[in-house]
Scaffold this motif. Sequence first.
Motif, short mmCIF file in Angstrom:
data_model
loop_
_atom_site.label_atom_id
_atom_site.label_comp_id
_atom_site.label_asym_id
_atom_site.label_seq_id
_atom_site.Cartn_x
_atom_site.Cartn_y
_atom_site.Cartn_z
N LEU A 80 -8.47 35.02 59.03
CA LEU A 80 -9.18 35.77 58.09
C LEU A 80 -9.97 35.14 57.04
N LYS A 81 -9.83 33.51 56.84
CA LYS A 81 -10.48 32.87 56.07
C LYS A 81 -11.86 32.39 56.70
N ASN A 82 -12.17 32.84 58.18
CA ASN A 82 -13.51 32.33 58.67
C ASN A 82 -14.57 33.54 58.48
N PRO A 83 -15.54 33.03 57.72
CA PRO A 83 -16.71 33.97 57.46
C PRO A 83 -17.08 34.81 58.74
N MET A 84 -17.18 33.99 59.88
CA MET A 84 -17.66 34.92 61.00
C MET A 84 -16.73 35.89 61.41
N VAL A 85 -15.53 35.71 61.28
CA VAL A 85 -14.45 36.63 61.52
C VAL A 85 -14.56 37.79 60.51
N LEU A 86 -14.84 37.57 59.22
CA LEU A 86 -14.88 38.66 58.48
C LEU A 86 -16.02 39.50 58.47
N ILE A 87 -17.32 38.86 58.95
CA ILE A 87 -18.52 39.65 59.19
C ILE A 87 -18.23 40.51 60.61
N PHE A 88 -17.79 40.13 61.43
CA PHE A 88 -17.46 40.90 62.76
C PHE A 88 -16.62 41.82 62.34
N GLY A 89 -15.56 41.65 61.80
CA GLY A 89 -14.42 42.76 61.33
C GLY A 89 -15.19 43.80 60.42
N VAL A 90 -16.20 43.42 59.65
CA VAL A 90 -16.89 44.57 58.89
C VAL A 90 -17.79 45.41 59.61
N THR A 91 -18.20 44.80 60.51
CA THR A 91 -19.32 45.38 61.56
C THR A 91 -18.37 46.35 62.27
N MET A 92 -17.32 46.03 62.77
CA MET A 92 -16.72 46.64 63.37
C MET A 92 -16.06 48.00 62.86
N ILE A 93 -15.53 47.75 61.73
CA ILE A 93 -15.24 48.98 60.80
C ILE A 93 -16.21 49.91 60.52
N MET A 94 -17.46 49.36 60.23
CA MET A 94 -18.58 50.34 60.16
C MET A 94 -19.10 51.14 61.41
N ALA A 95 -18.82 50.32 62.56
CA ALA A 95 -19.15 51.17 63.71
C ALA A 95 -18.09 52.16 64.02
N VAL A 96 -16.91 52.03 63.55
CA VAL A 96 -15.91 53.07 63.89
C VAL A 96 -16.06 54.18 62.73
N VAL A 97 -16.40 53.92 61.38
CA VAL A 97 -16.40 54.49 60.33
C VAL A 97 -17.72 55.50 60.26
N MET A 98 -18.58 54.99 60.26
CA MET A 98 -20.05 55.49 60.09
C MET A 98 -20.10 56.83 61.31
#
Length: 225
Positions: A175-193
């Motif tokens: 969770l401290k990896n920036p790439m993992v954080l960006i991927f997680g935010v993208t997946m959340i946006m894809a589900v929530v939007m």
Amino acid sequence: VGEMAGRRQLALWALLALLCAASLTHASDMDDDDGEDNEVSETPPAKAAQGPAPTGTIEGAIVNDSFLKLTRGNRMRVLVDDGEYQGIIRADGTFAVHDIPVGTHFVTVNAVGWQFESVRIEAVLRKNGKGVRIKAYSNNPMVQSYSLPHPLKLTPASKVSYFVEREKFNPMVYLKNPMVLIFGVTMIMAVVMPKMVDNMDEGDKAKLRESYKSGPASAITGGGQ
């Protein structure tokens, strides 16, 4: 004949003269020897050699019963001044280091796998000069020095670890990896939007479609209004 007798007398007189000279030389040599003997006898006797310097004994004990049980049978020693003076720790934890001269000394414990704090010892000559008094002080540079009782009461400070333990798996590290954080935010946006769009009014949906026609950036910033 008279001439021969005169020569004999001269020879006798010369022999007597030689004998007299030899006796005088021998007498003078005897006088010189007597003078030397007198000088030697007048020399004061050397001072008696002084006795050995007084020394003291550092005594103490290990007061941790658990430690003594774990190290039973192990050879442990008390070292003074990096081993210049040594003492064996007995089975009951007691020890004694003899022949400690006057001065400052440092005491450590040699026990494999364990670490002890060193102790500073001040060996002071007693006022009557017939013995040495032992004074003990702490030797921790991080703490102000303070006096310790003598006989010493020592206990292990910590156990020495000779190997570095392997780090265990921790998923939180990812969770401290920036790439993992960006991927997680993208997946959340894809589900929530999509769900957010479904809940919008028809008018808002129409405006959103118009904004997408102008460009994705306009849809986010509201440029289609």
